[in-house]
Design a protein around this motif. Structure first.
Motif, PDB file in Angstrom:
ATOM      1  N   LEU C  82      59.698  71.206  57.571  1.00  0.00           N
ATOM      2  CA  LEU C  82      59.291  72.463  58.200  1.00  0.00           C
ATOM      3  C   LEU C  82      58.321  73.203  57.298  1.00  0.00           C
ATOM      4  O   LEU C  82      58.649  73.536  56.161  1.00  0.00           O
ATOM      5  CB  LEU C  82      60.520  73.329  58.478  1.00  0.00           C
ATOM      6  CG  LEU C  82      60.222  74.668  59.135  1.00  0.00           C
ATOM      7  CD1 LEU C  82      59.661  74.466  60.520  1.00  0.00           C
ATOM      8  CD2 LEU C  82      61.457  75.531  59.174  1.00  0.00           C
ATOM      9  N   ALA C 198      62.724  75.934  68.327  1.00  0.00           N
ATOM     10  CA  ALA C 198      62.553  75.163  67.098  1.00  0.00           C
ATOM     11  C   ALA C 198      63.468  73.955  67.118  1.00  0.00           C
ATOM     12  O   ALA C 198      63.059  72.833  66.767  1.00  0.00           O
ATOM     13  CB  ALA C 198      62.849  76.040  65.883  1.00  0.00           C
ATOM     14  N   ALA C 202      62.386  70.195  66.939  1.00  0.00           N
ATOM     15  CA  ALA C 202      62.814  69.450  65.760  1.00  0.00           C
ATOM     16  C   ALA C 202      63.582  68.211  66.170  1.00  0.00           C
ATOM     17  O   ALA C 202      63.485  67.164  65.520  1.00  0.00           O
ATOM     18  CB  ALA C 202      63.663  70.344  64.856  1.00  0.00           C
ATOM     19  N   TRP C 207      58.384  69.490  63.621  1.00  0.00           N
ATOM     20  CA  TRP C 207      58.865  70.675  62.907  1.00  0.00           C
ATOM     21  C   TRP C 207      57.777  71.710  62.894  1.00  0.00           C
ATOM     22  O   TRP C 207      56.988  71.777  61.976  1.00  0.00           O
ATOM     23  CB  TRP C 207      59.276  70.321  61.484  1.00  0.00           C
ATOM     24  CG  TRP C 207      60.460  69.440  61.449  1.00  0.00           C
ATOM     25  CD1 TRP C 207      60.498  68.086  61.583  1.00  0.00           C
ATOM     26  CD2 TRP C 207      61.814  69.855  61.284  1.00  0.00           C
ATOM     27  NE1 TRP C 207      61.773  67.624  61.521  1.00  0.00           N
ATOM     28  CE2 TRP C 207      62.616  68.695  61.326  1.00  0.00           C
ATOM     29  CE3 TRP C 207      62.438  71.091  61.118  1.00  0.00           C
ATOM     30  CZ2 TRP C 207      63.988  68.741  61.200  1.00  0.00           C
ATOM     31  CZ3 TRP C 207      63.808  71.127  60.982  1.00  0.00           C
ATOM     32  CH2 TRP C 207      64.576  69.971  61.032  1.00  0.00           C
ATOM     33  N   THR C 208      57.755  72.529  63.919  1.00  0.00           N
ATOM     34  CA  THR C 208      56.707  73.533  63.941  1.00  0.00           C
ATOM     35  C   THR C 208      57.106  74.711  64.808  1.00  0.00           C
ATOM     36  O   THR C 208      57.945  74.581  65.701  1.00  0.00           O
ATOM     37  CB  THR C 208      55.388  72.941  64.473  1.00  0.00           C
ATOM     38  OG1 THR C 208      54.371  73.917  64.350  1.00  0.00           O
ATOM     39  CG2 THR C 208      55.530  72.568  65.942  1.00  0.00           C
TER      40      THR C 208
END
Lengths: 100, 185, 646, 369
Positions: C82, C198, C202, C207-208
Motif C-alpha cells: 500500500l 480498499a 486489495a 493496493w490503491t
C-alpha cells in the motif's frame, strides 16, 4: 617501541584503581578525583589504541573528554559545595535523602 | 631505553593513582592526582601525542585540579578520621574491582604487540587542529556550548543565595562578605 | 473514456501553500499585525489561490480533453504494497470546484473584511476561514480517498469552529457541537466506505485508493461491494451535504457569522457530498440501486426542505432550508446519472446562494443583527444595492429563464425525466414552484410592504460599505450570467461546462429539443406560479397568509416547527443515549469495572513499589556498585563472545 | 651520541646557572635600585676586611647580597611549625622553584652555533610545541605557592596561598591569550622558530619584531607576567602589611630562599618571554646569519661565531632591560586592592585578550585571502 598492550594494561589498571576509589571512598571530593583518574585512564587507552591504528581521532576524543571533564568538574564541584552548605557533610553515604 | 621510560612513568602513574584512592587527607590525594596526571601526560607524549599530552597537563593540572584544591579549602576538609564505614560495601566493592581488573586485563593482553611507526606529523598540533576544525567541528562547537552552560550552571548552583546565607558573626565572615560585594560590583 | 494526458504541475502545491501561510500568519501573528494587515493577508491568500487556479485552468484547457495536472506533496503511507502519497490532481471536475471554492471564497473573504470589521476576534476568524479554504482545496484536489478524507475532516472542523465562533454564547456553542456530531456520523460512513473499497481492491491485489487507478480498475469490484460502499459514501454525503436524515445541523449552523454561512453552509462545503458522489461516479454507475437511493433522497429532501422553508420567519433559516432543498436537487441530478448537471448546479448555486446569504448579511448588518423577517419590510429604498442584487439572486434560485439557476436546474430535471424517474421529476417540479413561493416570500417580506422595523433601529439604517456591496454586485453579475456557460446542447455555443466535465463524469442521454423545451416550460411555469403566488400573498394581499395559516392549522404548525424532526431525534436518539450513559456506563461500568481496574492497577503498583523501593538506598556508591556489576556482566559477555568467535 | 648528551647537559647547566645568578644579581639590583628611587643609601654592609673602603670604592652592598645573605639563609634553622604537614611543607618550595627553572629549557638564548660539522641550537631543548610546554609548566607552578600556604597550618599563610593561586590562575588566562595571539601571528608553537621569524626588516629598516604585530598582546603579557610573579603592584599574596609574608610566612632558611629565588627567577622568565615573543629574542636588528646588512649603508660579513655571540648578548641585554623595567614598576606603583586585581584580570585583561585574539584572526584571514 613499547607494545601497545602495555599501555592498554596500564590504562586498565588505572581505571580499576579509579573505580575502586569511587566504590570504596566515602569522601565526595575523593570520589570525584577517582573519577578523574578513570577519565584519564580512558584517555590513555584512547591514545594508545589510536596509535596502534595510526589514527589521530583518538587524540581528538581525548580533547573532547578533557572538555567534558572540565565542565563536569565545574558543575560537580559546585554541586558538592551546595550540598555541603545545606547538609554540612560531604560523606557520600550521609547524603542519602533520596532513599526509598 | 623506551621501555624503561615507560616503566618509570607507568609505575609512577599506578603508585600515585593508588595514592589518590588511599591517602586519608584530601590534599594528599589531590597531590597524588597531580602526579598521576603528569605521568599520564608524559605517557601520552611518549605515544607521540605530544600536543594532547601537554594540553592534558595544562587543562587538568593547571586548571581543573586547582579548582579541586579551592573546593577542598572552601570546605576546610581535614584528614578523614578513618572510620570503617560500610564494611560490606567495601568488601563487595573490592571484589567487583578485582573482577573488573581481571576482565580488562583479559581483554587487553591480547592487543597487538608493537605499534606501527608513527607517520610524519603524527600527534602534531597541525594534524589535531585539522581534525578538530574540520571533521569534528560540530562536536567542537557543541563542547564550547557545553562549557558555557557548565559555567553558568556552576555559578548558579554554587552561588550563595541570600536566603540560605548562614549569618555568622566575626571579622572573617564580614570580610568575606565585603569581598563578595566588591566582586559583584 | 479517459484519453487525456497527466502533466506535472508543481504550482498546484502553491495553491495549498498560500492559504496555509495565511492560517499560520493569522494564528500566530494576526493579533499583533493588526486588522488591516490581517485583511490583506487573508484575502490575498485566497485570491492568490484563485489566480493559481485560473492559471492551472489555462494549462488544462491547452491539453487534450480528459487531461489532468498533478503534483505530489509528500510520500505519506508506505506499508507493504500500500502506497499512498499526498498527491494533487487537477482535472476538469477539480478545476470547476477549485474555481468555485477559491473564486467565491475570495469574494466572501473580501466581504468579511467589512462584515467582521468590528469583531475583536478578526484574526481567529480569518485563520479559520483560510484554514477552511485550505481544507476545501485539499478535499477537491486530493488524488486519493484518504487525502480527500483529510480535507473532508478539515472542512468539518472549520465548520464547527466557525459555527461556534462566538463561543461565549452557550446556544451557539451547542449548535457547533451538534453540527460536529452529526457530521461525525456521516464521516463514519465515509470512512467505512473507504475501508470497504480498499478491502475490495486489495482482495483483488490492487493496493490503491487513488481515484484514477480505482476508476481504471473499477471492474474488479463486485456489485454487492459497490452497493455497500456507495451507500456508505452516500451516508457521508448526507452528513456533509445536509440531506435527510442528517440535515438537522445545517439550519442550526446559521448562528455563525453570515459570511461563514455563505461560504461554508451554502456555497462550498455542503456541496462536498455532491462533489464526492460525482468524483466516485464510476462507483455509483455500477449499482443502479444506489443511484435510485441517491436520487430519491435528493428529491425528497428538496421537497421536504422547501415546505419547511415556507413557514420560517428567520431570514437565514429560510436560506438554510433553501440550501438543503437545492442540494437535494443536486443529488437528484447525481442520482439520475447527470453528474455534470449536478456539478453545474453546484456552480450556479454557489453564485446565487452566496449572494443571497451575503445580501441577507447586508440586511442584518443594516438592521444591527436582526434576523426575523417579521421585523423587516420596506427596505427597498434604504438598501438599493442589496435590494437589486437580492432580486437577481432570488430570480436565479427561482430558476426564472435566463438566470443562472434556470439552466442548471433545468438540466437536472431533464435528466431525472429522461432516466425514467417520473415521480421524482414531478416532485422536483413541485419543489420548483415552492422555491419560487418561499424565496419571493422572503424577498417581499424583506424589501416590500410596510416597514416593520423596530423604531429604535430606523435612524441607523444604512446601506453597507463598498467592501460589502462590491462582492454583492460581482456575485449578482455571476448569478445573472453564470448559467450561460451551460446552455442546452445545440443552442448557441452549447453546453460548455458539460463538455468540459464529460471526460471525468460521463454523459447522459438527452431528449429531443422539442421535448426538452416542453419540460423546461413546465418547470418554469411552476417556478413563476410560485412567484406570482408570493406576490399575491405578501404584496397584493398582506392579510392572506394569516388566514391561510389559520385555515391549514396543524399542517402550518408542523411546517413552522420543522416537522418536529429535532424533537423526534431528541426522543429517539439523544435521550436514550444520555440515559444509557448515565445509568449503565457512569454508575455501573465506570464506577465498578473501570475504577476497579484503575484502582487495582494503582494498588498493584504501590505494593510492588513498596517491595522493591528498598533497593533505593540513596547511597550513590551502592548505585555505582550496581552499575559496576552490570558493566562487569556486559564485559564478561563480550569476553566470552570474543573468545568463542576469535 | 655522547657528545650530544654532553652538549645538552652543558646547555642546561649554563642556562640554569645563568638564571640563578641573574636572579641573585637582581636581588642586589633591587636593593640598590629601590634605595636610589627612595633616596636612601641601600645595602652597604658587610665589607670584607674593608677592602673597598681602603681602595676608596664606595660600599655597594655587593658582599652582603652575594655572600653574607646566602650564607645566613642556608645556615639558619629550618623551622617547621608543629601542626604543619611536614611533607608538603618541605615539598612546596621546590614545587615552586622547579617549574620556573625548567621553563627556561624551551627559551632560546641564541641562534645556531656551528662548530665544525656540528650545528648547536642555542636552546636547551628544541620542542615543536614549546608554547604548550611553557603553559603546562607554568600551570604546575601554582601548586608551590598554594601547597606552601596550606601546609604551614597558618591562617595568614593559607590566605596568602589562596590569593596566590587564585591570582595566578586568573592571570594565566590573559597570559595564555596574549601568547596565543603571538602564536597565531607567527604560525608556530616553537619558540626558536618564533625568534627566527622575527628576523629581517620591513622597508629595510623596521625590524619585524613581535611588538609591531602585537602591541596589545605585549602589554597583556607584561602585565599578566608581573601578576604571575606576584610582585608589586600585584603582591597581594604576600602583602606584608596584611599577611605578614603570605604563603611563606612559616618558612625560613633554605626553603625561604627557594621561594625568594622563585620570585626573581620569575622576573627573569617574564623578561625572557617578553623578549622572545615581542622583541625578537636573540635577534639583533640588521644582523643576519651572514653578517650585518645596514639599510642604506652597506653590509659587513661576520663569521658564525661572532653572530651567535652577538645574538646571545642581545638576548641577555633585552632580558636585563625588562628585569630593570619590572623593578622600576615594583618600586613606583602602589599595590592593588584584591577586588581591583580580580577586576583587572577578569574584566579588563581577559576581554582585551579575547578582542585581540579575534582581531588577529580576522587580520590573518584577511591577509591570507
Amino acid at each position: 617501541m613499547t607494545p601497545v598492550s602495555y599501555y592498554l594494561v596500564l590504562g586498565a589498571a588505572l581505571f580499576a584503581i579509579g573505580v575502586a576509589g569511587v566504590v570504596i571512598r566515602r569522601n565526595l571530593i575523593v570520589i570525584f578525583m577517582s573519577i578523574e583518574v578513570m577519565l584519564n585512564a580512558v584517555n590513555l587507552t584512547l591514545v594508545a589504541l589510536g596509535r596502534a591504528l595510526g589514527s589521530t581521532d583518538g587524540q581528538v576524543m581525548v580533547f573532547f573528554v578533557m572538555t567534558v571533564g572540565a565542565a563536569e568538574a565545574a558543575v560537580g564541584l559546585a554541586l558538592i559545595l551546595a550540598a555541603f552548605r545545606s547538609r554540612h557533610t560531604i560523606k557520600a553515604d550521609e547524603l542519602n535523602l533520596m532513599r526509598w | 631505553m623506551e621501555v624503561g621510560v615507560f616503566a618509570f612513568f607507568a609505575v609512577l602513574a599506578v603508585v600515585s593513582a593508588l595514592g589518590v584512592v588511599l591517602q586519608r587527607s584530601p590534599v594528599h590525594s589531590l597531590l597524588a592526582l597531580v602526579a598521576t596526571l603528569l605521568a599520564i601526560s608524559a605517557l601520552l607524549i611518549g605515544l607521540g601525542a605530544v600536543a594532547i599530552g601537554f594540553l592534558l597537563a595544562i587543562v587538568y593540572v593547571g586548571a581543573i585540579v586547582v579548582v579541586f584544591l579551592f573546593v577542598i579549602w572552601l570546605l576546610n576538609l581535614q584528614r578523614d578520621p578513618g572510620e570503617p564505614g560500610h564494611l560490606a560495601a567495601k568488601f563487595f566493592g573490592a571484589f567487583a574491582v578485582a573482577a573488573l581488573t581481571a576482565e580488562l586485563f583479559a581483554f587487553f593482553v591480547r592487543a597487538p604487540v608493537g605499534p606501527p611507526p608513527a607517520p610524519a606529523g603524527y600527534g602534531s598540533v597541525d594534524r589535531l587542529a585539522d581534525l578538530i576544525f574540520r571533521d569534528y567541528l560540530v562536536a567542537f562547537e557543541a563542547t564550547s556550548l557545553l562549557l558555557l552552560v557548565a559555567v553558568v550552571g556552576a555559578v548558579a548552583v554554587a552561588r550563595r543565595w541570600p536566603a540560605d546565607q548562614p549569618r555568622r558573626s566575626g571579622a572573617g565572615a564580614s570580610a568575606h562578605g565585603e569581598l563578595r560585594r566588591a566582586e559583584r560590583a | 473514456m479517459v484519453n487525456g494526458v497527466v502533466v506535472e504541475f508543481p504550482a498546484l502545491k502553491l495553491m495549498l501553500l498560500l492559504p496555509a501561510l495565511g492560517v499560520v500568519f493569522n494564528l500566530f501573528l494576526g493579533r499583533r499585525a493588526g486588522r488591516a494587515i490581517v485583511n490583506v493577508v487573508s484575502v490575498a491568500a485566497v485570491v492568490g489561490a484563485f489566480l493559481l487556479a485560473l492559471w492551472a485552468l489555462g494549462e488544462l484547457l491547452a491539453l487534450p480533453a480528459g487531461s489532468a495536472l498533478k503534483a505530489t506533496l509528500w510520500s505519506w503511507i508506505y506499508v507493504g504494497p500500500l502506497q499512498i502519497d499526498l498527491g494533487l490532481r487537477f482535472d476538469a471536475l477539480a478545476a470547476v470546484m477549485t474555481l468555485v471554492v477559491s473564486g467565491v471564497g475570495s469574494i466572501i473573504h473580501l466581504y468579511s473584511c467589512g462584515y467582521m470589521g468590528e469583531d475583536p476576534d478578526y484574526a481567529r476568524f480569518f485563520a479559520y476561514m483560510n484554514l477552511f479554504t485550505l481544507s476545501m482545496l485539499v478535499l477537491v484536489l486530493g488524488n486519493n480517498l484518504l487525502f480527500m478524507f483529510i480535507g473532508w475532516e478539515g472542512v468539518g472542523l472549520c465548520s464547527y469552529l466557525l459555527i461556534a465562533f462566538w463561543y461565549d454564547n452557550a446556544q451557539f456553542a451547542y449548535n457547533g457541537r451538534k453540527a460536529f456530531v452529526v457530521n461525525r456520523i456521516g464521516d463514519a460512513g465515509f470512512l467505512l466506505g473507504i475501508f470497504a473499497l480498499a478491502a475490495a481492491f486489495a482482495s483483488r491485489g490492487l493496493w490503491t485508493l487513488d481515484f484514477a487507478a480505482m476508476r481504471e480498475h473499477i471492474s474488479l469490484v463486485s456489485s454487492a461491494v459497490a452497493t455497500m460502499a456507495g451507500l456508505l459514501f452516500f451516508l457521508g454525503a448526507t452528513g456533509k451535504s445536509a440531506q435527510i436524515p442528517l440535515y438537522v445541523w445545517l439550519p442550526d449552523a446559521m448562528v455563525g457569522p453570515t459570511p461563514v454561512s455563505a461560504l461554508i453552509h451554502a456555497a462550498t462545503m455542503v456541496t462536498a457530498g455532491v462533489y464526492m458522489v460525482a468524483r466516485l461516479g464510476f462507483l455509483y454507475q455500477l449499482t443502479p440501486a444506489t443511484m435510485e437511493v441517491v436520487a430519491a433522497v435528493g428529491a425528497i429532501t428538496a421537497f421536504f426542505a422547501a415546505t419547511v422553508a415556507l413557514a420560517q420567519s428567520d431570514i437565514k433559516r429560510v436560506l438554510a432550508y433553501s440550501t438543503i432543498s437545492q442540494i437535494g436537487y443536486m443529488f437528484l441530478g447525481a442520482g439520475a446519472g447527470a453528474f455534470g448537471a449536478a456539478i453545474f448546479h453546484i456552480v450556479t448555486h454557489a453564485f446565487f446562494k452566496a449572494l443571497l446569504f451575503l445580501g441577507a448579511g447586508s440586511v442584518m448588518h443594516a438592521l444591527g443583527g436582526e434576523q426575523d423577517m417579521s421585523r423587516m419590510g420596506g427596505l427597498r429604498r434604504k438598501l438599493p444595492v442589496t435590494h437589486a442584487t437580492m432580486l437577481v439572486a432570488t430570480l436565479a434560485i427561482t430558476a426564472v429563464p435566463g438566470f443562472s439557476g434556470f439552466f442548471s436546474k433545468d438540466e437536472i430535471l431533464e435528466a431525472a425525466y429522461v432516466s425514467g424517474h417520473y415521480w421524482l421529476w414531478g416532485l422536483g417540479v413541485i419543489t420548483a414552484g415552492l422555491t419560487g413561493l418561499y424565496m419571493f416570500r422572503l424577498f417581499f417580506l424583506t424589501f416590500y410592504g410596510r416597514s416593520r422595523v423596530e423604531a429604535a433601529r430606523l435612524p441607523r439604517l444604512h446601506e453597507s460599505p463598498a467592501v460589502m456591496t462590491i462582492p454583492l454586485v460581482i456575485l449578482a453579475l455571476l448569478s445573472l450570467g453564470g448559467g450561460w456557460i451551460g446552455l442546452p446542447a445545440g443552442m448557441l455555443w452549447g453546453d460548455r461546462i458539460g463538455e468540459f466535465l464529460r471526460p471525468v463524469v460521463g454523459q447522459v442521454k438527452s431528449v429531443p429539443g422539442l421535448e426538452a423545451l416542453a419540460l423546461s416550460a413546465v418547470a418554469s411555469a411552476a417556478a413563476l406560479s410560485g412567484l406570482v403566488l408570493a406576490f399575491v400573498f405578501y404584496v397584493a394581499a398582506p392579510g392572506l397568509p394569516e388566514r391561510a395559516a389559520a385555515w391549514s392549522g396543524a399542517l402550518y404548525r408542523a411546517l413552522r416547527e420543522k416537522y418536529y424532526v429535532d424533537e423526534l431525534y431528541d426522543f429517539l436518539v439523544t435521550r436514550p443515549l444520555f440515559f444509557l450513559s448515565d445509568v449503565a456506563f457512569d454508575r455501573v461500568i465506570d464506577s465498578y469495572a473501570i475504577e476497579g481496574l484503575v484502582d487495582g492497577a494503582a494498588a498493584a503498583a504501590r505494593g510492588g513499589a513498596a517491595a522493591i523501593r528498598r533497593v533505593e538506598t540513596g547511597n550513590v556508591q551502592h548505585y555505582a556498585l550496581t552499575y559496576l556489576c552490570g558493566a562487569l556482566a556486559v564485559l564478561a559477555y563480550c569476553l566470552y563472545y570474543s573468545m568463542r568467535h576469535g | 651520541m655522547l657528545t650530544d648528551l654532553l652538549i645538552d647537559a652543558a646547555k642546561a647547566i649554563v642556562a640554569v646557572l645563568l638564571v640563578l645568578n641573574l636572579a641573585t644579581v637582581l636581588l642586589w639590583f633591587e636593593r640598590k635600585g629601590s634605595a636610589l628611587i627612595q633616596d636612601r643609601v641601600g645595602a652597604n654592609r658587610a665589607a670584607i676586611f674593608g677592602i673597598g673602603r681602603r681602595l676608596g670604592v664606595p660600599n655597594l652592598g655587593v658582599t652582603n647580597t652575594f655572600v653574607a645573605d646566602p650564607l645566613k639563609m642556608f645556615t639558619k634553622e629550618d623551622f617547621v611549625p608543629d601542626q604543619a604537614d611536614r611533607f608538603l611543607h618541605t615539598l612546596a618550595p621546590f614545587l615552586s622553584l622547579f617549574p620556573v627553572l625548567v621553563t627556561f629549557a624551551v627559551v632560546p638564548f641564541g641562534d645556531r652555533l656551528i662548530v665544525g660539522s656540528r650545528v648547536i641550537d642555542l636552546q636547551v631543548c628544541q620542542l615543536d610545541v614549546g608554547v604548550l610546554y611553557l603553559l603546562a609548566v607554568l600551570g604546575i607552578g601554582i601548586y608551590g605557592a598554594a601547597l606552601g600556604g596550606w601546609a604551614s597550618n597558618n591562617r595568614w599563610a593559607l590566605l596568602g596561598g589562596v590569593r596566590a593561586s587564585a591570582q595566578m590562575i586568573s592571570y594565566e588566562l590573559a597570559m595564555g591569550l596574549a601568547i596565543i595571539a603571538v602564536v597565531m601571528t607567527f604560525g608556530t608553537l616553537d619558540l626558536q622558530e618564533i625568534c627566527r621569524r622575527q628576523g629581517g626588516a620591513w622597508f629595510g629598516w623596521l625590524p619585524k619584531w613581535g611588538i609591531i604585530y602585537q602591541p596589545l598582546a605585549f602589554l597583556l603579557l607584561l602585565t599578566a607576567g608581573i601578576a604571575e610573579s606576584k610582585r608589586i603592584p600585584f603582591d597581594m599574596p604576600e602583602g606584608e602589611s596584611e599577611l605578614i609574608a603570605g604563603y611563606f610566612t612559616e618558612y625560613s632558611g633554605g626553603k625561604q630562599a627557594a621561594f625568594m629565588l622563585t620570585d626573581f627567577a620569575e622576573v627573569v622568565l617574564v623578561s625572557a618571554l617578553v623578549a622572545t615573543f615581542f622583541f625578537g629574542g636573540w635577534q639583533v636588528p640588521y644582523l643576519y646569519p651572514e653578517g650585518f646588512r645596514l639599510p642604506g649603508i652597506g653590509s659587513v660579513l661576520l663569521p658564525n661565531l661572532v653572530v651567535a655571540v652577538l645574538g646571545v648578548l642581545a638576548f641577555g641585554l633585552k632580558v636585563v632591560f625588562f628585569c630593570w623595567l619590572q623593578i622600576l614598576v615594583r618600586w613606583t606603583l602602589p599595590r592593588f586592592r584584591y577586588d581591583q586585581l580580580m577586576y583587572l584580570g577578569w574584566k579588563i585583561l581577559l576581554p582585551l585578550g579575547l578582542i585581540n585574539l579575534a582581531a588577529t584572526a580576522v587580520v590573518i584571514v584577511a591577509v591570507a585571502s
